[in-house]
Design a protein around this motif. Structure first.
Motif, PDB file in Angstrom:
ATOM      1  N   TRP A   1       0.816  -1.221   0.000  1.00 24.96           N
ATOM      2  CA  TRP A   1       0.000   0.000   0.000  1.00 24.96           C
ATOM      3  C   TRP A   1       0.842   1.260   0.000  1.00 24.96           C
ATOM      4  CZ3 TRP A   1       0.164   3.333   4.259  1.00 24.96           C
ATOM      5  CH2 TRP A   1       0.763   2.809   5.414  1.00 24.96           C
ATOM      6  N   THR A   2       2.151   1.149   0.305  1.00 23.49           N
ATOM      7  CA  THR A   2       3.034   2.322   0.290  1.00 23.49           C
ATOM      8  C   THR A   2       3.818   2.441  -1.015  1.00 23.49           C
ATOM      9  OG1 THR A   2       4.650   0.964   1.466  1.00 23.49           O
ATOM     10  CG2 THR A   2       3.307   2.476   2.776  1.00 23.49           C
ATOM     11  N   ASP A   3       3.559   1.559  -1.980  1.00 29.43           N
ATOM     12  CA  ASP A   3       4.222   1.692  -3.272  1.00 29.43           C
ATOM     13  C   ASP A   3       3.832   3.005  -3.932  1.00 29.43           C
ATOM     14  OD1 ASP A   3       5.556  -0.695  -3.102  1.00 29.43           O
ATOM     15  OD2 ASP A   3       4.045  -1.849  -4.185  1.00 29.43           O
ATOM     16  N   PRO A   4       4.735   3.611  -4.721  1.00 25.70           N
ATOM     17  CA  PRO A   4       4.364   4.857  -5.406  1.00 25.70           C
ATOM     18  C   PRO A   4       3.317   4.600  -6.483  1.00 25.70           C
ATOM     19  CG  PRO A   4       6.493   4.071  -6.174  1.00 25.70           C
ATOM     20  CD  PRO A   4       6.111   3.190  -5.017  1.00 25.70           C
ATOM     21  N   GLY A   5       2.685   5.679  -6.894  1.00 25.72           N
ATOM     22  CA  GLY A   5       1.711   5.571  -7.977  1.00 25.72           C
ATOM     23  C   GLY A   5       0.353   5.108  -7.495  1.00 25.72           C
ATOM     24  N   PRO A   6      -0.590   5.033  -8.441  1.00 27.39           N
ATOM     25  CA  PRO A   6      -1.947   4.601  -8.079  1.00 27.39           C
ATOM     26  C   PRO A   6      -1.982   3.129  -7.695  1.00 27.39           C
ATOM     27  CG  PRO A   6      -1.742   4.813 -10.457  1.00 27.39           C
ATOM     28  CD  PRO A   6      -0.476   5.343  -9.880  1.00 27.39           C
ATOM     29  N   ARG A   7      -3.043   2.757  -6.981  1.00 25.18           N
ATOM     30  CA  ARG A   7      -3.201   1.380  -6.565  1.00 25.18           C
ATOM     31  C   ARG A   7      -3.399   0.489  -7.782  1.00 25.18           C
ATOM     32  NH1 ARG A   7      -1.761  -1.678  -2.312  1.00 25.18           N
ATOM     33  NH2 ARG A   7      -3.128  -3.494  -2.097  1.00 25.18           N
ATOM     34  N   PRO A   8      -2.566  -0.568  -7.962  1.00 23.81           N
ATOM     35  CA  PRO A   8      -2.716  -1.430  -9.138  1.00 23.81           C
ATOM     36  C   PRO A   8      -3.975  -2.276  -9.061  1.00 23.81           C
ATOM     37  CG  PRO A   8      -1.033  -2.290  -7.671  1.00 23.81           C
ATOM     38  CD  PRO A   8      -1.436  -0.958  -7.119  1.00 23.81           C
ATOM     39  N   ALA A   9      -4.345  -2.845 -10.195  1.00 20.75           N
ATOM     40  CA  ALA A   9      -5.539  -3.684 -10.272  1.00 20.75           C
ATOM     41  C   ALA A   9      -5.334  -4.960  -9.464  1.00 20.75           C
ATOM     42  CB  ALA A   9      -5.845  -4.026 -11.727  1.00 20.75           C
ATOM     43  N   PRO A  10      -6.422  -5.547  -8.957  1.00 16.58           N
ATOM     44  CA  PRO A  10      -6.309  -6.813  -8.220  1.00 16.58           C
ATOM     45  C   PRO A  10      -5.617  -7.880  -9.050  1.00 16.58           C
ATOM     46  CG  PRO A  10      -8.512  -5.883  -7.967  1.00 16.58           C
ATOM     47  CD  PRO A  10      -7.814  -5.063  -9.010  1.00 16.58           C
ATOM     48  N   GLY A  11      -4.743  -8.658  -8.411  1.00 12.30           N
ATOM     49  CA  GLY A  11      -4.023  -9.703  -9.110  1.00 12.30           C
ATOM     50  C   GLY A  11      -2.719  -9.253  -9.730  1.00 12.30           C
ATOM     51  N   SER A  12      -2.392  -7.963  -9.622  1.00  7.71           N
ATOM     52  CA  SER A  12      -1.130  -7.478 -10.183  1.00  7.71           C
ATOM     53  C   SER A  12       0.052  -7.933  -9.327  1.00  7.71           C
ATOM     54  CB  SER A  12      -1.139  -5.949 -10.269  1.00  7.71           C
ATOM     55  OG  SER A  12      -2.152  -5.490 -11.139  1.00  7.71           O
ATOM     56  N   GLN A  13       1.211  -7.906  -9.936  1.00  7.70           N
ATOM     57  CA  GLN A  13       2.447  -8.229  -9.234  1.00  7.70           C
ATOM     58  C   GLN A  13       3.462  -7.125  -9.472  1.00  7.70           C
ATOM     59  OE1 GLN A  13       3.587 -12.149 -10.610  1.00  7.70           O
ATOM     60  NE2 GLN A  13       2.235 -13.172  -9.134  1.00  7.70           N
ATOM     61  N   VAL A  14       4.425  -7.019  -8.565  1.00  9.25           N
ATOM     62  CA  VAL A  14       5.450  -5.981  -8.633  1.00  9.25           C
ATOM     63  C   VAL A  14       6.807  -6.654  -8.782  1.00  9.25           C
ATOM     64  CG1 VAL A  14       6.556  -4.067  -7.429  1.00  9.25           C
ATOM     65  CG2 VAL A  14       4.090  -4.401  -7.231  1.00  9.25           C
ATOM     66  N   VAL A  15       7.526  -6.267  -9.824  1.00 13.41           N
ATOM     67  CA  VAL A  15       8.924  -6.689  -9.974  1.00 13.41           C
ATOM     68  C   VAL A  15       9.773  -5.600  -9.319  1.00 13.41           C
ATOM     69  CG1 VAL A  15      10.764  -7.333 -11.556  1.00 13.41           C
ATOM     70  CG2 VAL A  15       8.381  -7.887 -12.111  1.00 13.41           C
ATOM     71  N   GLU A  16      10.304  -5.910  -8.163  1.00 11.86           N
ATOM     72  CA  GLU A  16      11.086  -4.941  -7.393  1.00 11.86           C
ATOM     73  C   GLU A  16      12.499  -4.914  -7.950  1.00 11.86           C
ATOM     74  OE1 GLU A  16      12.486  -4.940  -2.861  1.00 11.86           O
ATOM     75  OE2 GLU A  16      10.295  -4.994  -3.097  1.00 11.86           O
ATOM     76  N   CYS A  17      12.964  -3.721  -8.351  1.00 16.01           N
ATOM     77  CA  CYS A  17      14.261  -3.589  -9.014  1.00 16.01           C
ATOM     78  C   CYS A  17      15.093  -2.513  -8.333  1.00 16.01           C
ATOM     79  CB  CYS A  17      14.071  -3.229 -10.497  1.00 16.01           C
ATOM     80  SG  CYS A  17      12.966  -4.325 -11.416  1.00 16.01           S
ATOM     81  N   ARG A  18      16.327  -2.446  -8.771  1.00 14.90           N
ATOM     82  CA  ARG A  18      17.244  -1.385  -8.351  1.00 14.90           C
ATOM     83  C   ARG A  18      17.971  -0.852  -9.572  1.00 14.90           C
ATOM     84  NH1 ARG A  18      18.131   0.985  -3.124  1.00 14.90           N
ATOM     85  NH2 ARG A  18      17.246  -0.426  -1.597  1.00 14.90           N
ATOM     86  N   ASP A  19      18.079   0.460  -9.642  1.00 16.47           N
ATOM     87  CA  ASP A  19      18.920   1.114 -10.641  1.00 16.47           C
ATOM     88  C   ASP A  19      20.000   1.847  -9.862  1.00 16.47           C
ATOM     89  OD1 ASP A  19      20.142   2.412 -12.693  1.00 16.47           O
ATOM     90  OD2 ASP A  19      18.307   3.178 -13.601  1.00 16.47           O
ATOM     91  N   GLY A  20      21.101   1.165  -9.632  1.00 15.29           N
ATOM     92  CA  GLY A  20      22.091   1.690  -8.693  1.00 15.29           C
ATOM     93  C   GLY A  20      21.534   1.604  -7.285  1.00 15.29           C
ATOM     94  N   ALA A  21      21.403   2.756  -6.609  1.00 18.52           N
ATOM     95  CA  ALA A  21      20.825   2.787  -5.269  1.00 18.52           C
ATOM     96  C   ALA A  21      19.358   3.189  -5.279  1.00 18.52           C
ATOM     97  CB  ALA A  21      21.617   3.754  -4.383  1.00 18.52           C
ATOM     98  N   THR A  22      18.792   3.435  -6.461  1.00 17.57           N
ATOM     99  CA  THR A  22      17.414   3.921  -6.566  1.00 17.57           C
ATOM    100  C   THR A  22      16.441   2.753  -6.715  1.00 17.57           C
ATOM    101  OG1 THR A  22      18.209   5.920  -7.659  1.00 17.57           O
ATOM    102  CG2 THR A  22      15.851   5.442  -7.822  1.00 17.57           C
ATOM    103  N   PRO A  23      15.415   2.681  -5.874  1.00 16.34           N
ATOM    104  CA  PRO A  23      14.410   1.623  -6.041  1.00 16.34           C
ATOM    105  C   PRO A  23      13.490   1.927  -7.214  1.00 16.34           C
ATOM    106  CG  PRO A  23      13.831   3.022  -4.194  1.00 16.34           C
ATOM    107  CD  PRO A  23      15.185   3.475  -4.656  1.00 16.34           C
ATOM    108  N   VAL A  24      13.201   0.902  -8.003  1.00 16.62           N
ATOM    109  CA  VAL A  24      12.320   1.021  -9.165  1.00 16.62           C
ATOM    110  C   VAL A  24      11.345  -0.149  -9.112  1.00 16.62           C
ATOM    111  CG1 VAL A  24      12.152   1.166 -11.679  1.00 16.62           C
ATOM    112  CG2 VAL A  24      14.147   2.122 -10.499  1.00 16.62           C
ATOM    113  N   TYR A  25      10.092   0.104  -9.512  1.00 22.40           N
ATOM    114  CA  TYR A  25       9.056  -0.920  -9.442  1.00 22.40           C
ATOM    115  C   TYR A  25       8.399  -1.053 -10.818  1.00 22.40           C
ATOM    116  CZ  TYR A  25       9.788   0.569  -4.665  1.00 22.40           C
ATOM    117  OH  TYR A  25      10.361   0.913  -3.471  1.00 22.40           O
ATOM    118  N   VAL A  26       8.371  -2.274 -11.338  1.00 20.03           N
ATOM    119  CA  VAL A  26       7.675  -2.570 -12.581  1.00 20.03           C
ATOM    120  C   VAL A  26       6.408  -3.327 -12.210  1.00 20.03           C
ATOM    121  CG1 VAL A  26       7.794  -3.671 -14.831  1.00 20.03           C
ATOM    122  CG2 VAL A  26       9.870  -2.693 -13.809  1.00 20.03           C
ATOM    123  N   VAL A  27       5.259  -2.723 -12.460  1.00 15.00           N
ATOM    124  CA  VAL A  27       3.974  -3.280 -12.059  1.00 15.00           C
ATOM    125  C   VAL A  27       3.242  -3.765 -13.309  1.00 15.00           C
ATOM    126  CG1 VAL A  27       1.821  -2.848 -10.822  1.00 15.00           C
ATOM    127  CG2 VAL A  27       3.899  -1.636 -10.156  1.00 15.00           C
TER     128      VAL A  27
END
Length: 368
Positions: free
Chosen positions: A312-338
């Motif tokens: 619930w603290t992920d950035p951006g709007p709330r994803p649709a039910p059943g979605s998944q998040v690929v948690e990534c890093r670009d150097g020290a920066t967190p990036v999320y592919v939903v």
């Protein structure tokens, strides 16, 4: 650039929780140090007060006057009933009654027994009618100072627990501001639920206890099972398996476009880019449902860490039910592919740059 990362969202939340917690704790201190001692002093003074001598009537002593009952009214408001007795002024030579309507503390015993025309005795102390006597019955009014400390004391205990919960939340948010993702919600839910249970228990103890020490003892006794439950629940959650989802990366046979977003404080995360294009060695964000135009590829420095459910603290709007998040890093920066669950494997296949990551070839064409 897309919505702000969690560390920016945690800052205001920590500040709001800290201010709220401080206000609640300060309110509790004011009640405990000012209001409750004053109510206890007034109760003690009333209990030890004696009757006034006939020649001298004072506010510090109790004095009684005689009055005739003129009305007996039960006032119904919403779901509450208020009991009022009306009186005529006393005969000449005695102090005039003020007020002429007296709110009684309940229905029994005097209110239920008197009728208009009955003679009752009203006892004053500090300018207010404290109780009414009729024959051998006595009933206190709403101005009875005995037990006046209970409500502010109960409120103070509630404010302490709620303020402590708010400060605990502020401490957590401040301590985890830089993390790429929030821990599971139970880390906040368990302390909050414990605080609410403790507050409910604490609010009731002053009404059943005979004094402040007994109420504190009962509150401490009630806190033992609540804290034991919270400790057991915390240990259970900490020992349970991680929420990481195991997904085998797949390499799409041909480039395909599907719904998905890149979120984070990086230049290639754009507002309105609601589609992803996956191909061997390529993952790009685009606003085009066909995936042909305005592609913004992610850099080779983007490294997938794990797949997990949305927080619930992920950035951006709330994803649709059943979605998944690929948690990534670009150097020290967190990036999320939903993206949707069925496309997660192709996202991992397109990002297959982790040492030891096994990638299987896909069996078809990706379609959005």
């Amino acid at each position: 650039m897309n919505a702000s990362a969690p560390q920016r969202r945690n800052g205001p939340a920590a500040l709001v929780a800290a201010v709220l917690g401080a206000v609640l704790v300060l309110g509790a201190c004011w009640l405990l140090l000012v209001v409750v001692p004053g109510a206890l002093d007034e109760e003690k003074a009333f209990v030890v007060a004696t009757g006034c001598p006939l020649a001298r009537v004072s506010a510090e002593c109790r004095h009684t006057v005689t009055a005739t009952v003129t009305s007996v009214v039960a006032d119904q408001k919403h779901r509450s009933t208020y009991y009022w007795l009306g009186f005529d002024p006393v005969p000449d030579g005695q102090e005039a009654l003020s007020p002429l309507r007296v709110k009684m503390d309940g229905r029994t015993p005097v209110f239920a027994a008197v009728e208009p025309g009955a003679i009752a005795q009203l006892t004053y102390w500090h300018g207010e009618i404290r109780y009414v006597e009729y024959r051998d019955l006595r009933q206190y009014t709403s101005a009875d100072p005995r037990g006046g400390y209970r409500l502010p004391f109960a409120a103070a205990l509630v404010l302490i627990f709620l303020g402590g919960a708010a400060l605990r939340g502020a401490h957590w948010w401040a301590g985890h501001a830089g993390e790429p993702a929030a821990p599971e919600p139970w880390r906040l839910a368990v302390p909050l639920a414990s605080a609410l249970l403790l507050a409910c228990c604490a609010f009731g103890t002053p009404w059943v206890a005979g004094g402040v020490p007994t109420a504190l003892l009962l509150t401490a006794a009630g806190a033992v099972p609540v804290l034991a439950w919270a400790a057991w629940l915390t240990r259970r959650h900490r020992r349970r398996t991680t929420d990481t989802i195991r997904v085998v990366p797949l390499m799409p046979a041909t480039p395909g476009c599907f719904p998905g977003r890149v979120l984070g404080e990086v230049p290639y995360a754009h507002e309105g880019f609601g589609y992803l294009v996956a191909a061997p060695g390529l993952l790009a964000a685009t606003p085009d449902p066909t995936g042909r135009f305005a592609r913004h590829p992610v850099p080779r420095t983007l490294t997938p860490i794990r797949v997990r459910p949305p927080y619930w603290t992920d950035p951006g709007p709330r994803p649709a039910p059943g979605s998944q998040v690929v948690e990534c890093r670009d150097g020290a920066t967190p990036v999320y592919v939903v993206t949707e669950k069925r496309y997660t494997a192709w996202v991992l296949g397109a990002l297959a740059r982790c040492p030891g990551m096994e990638v299987r070839p896909g069996g078809g064409v990706l379609r959005g």
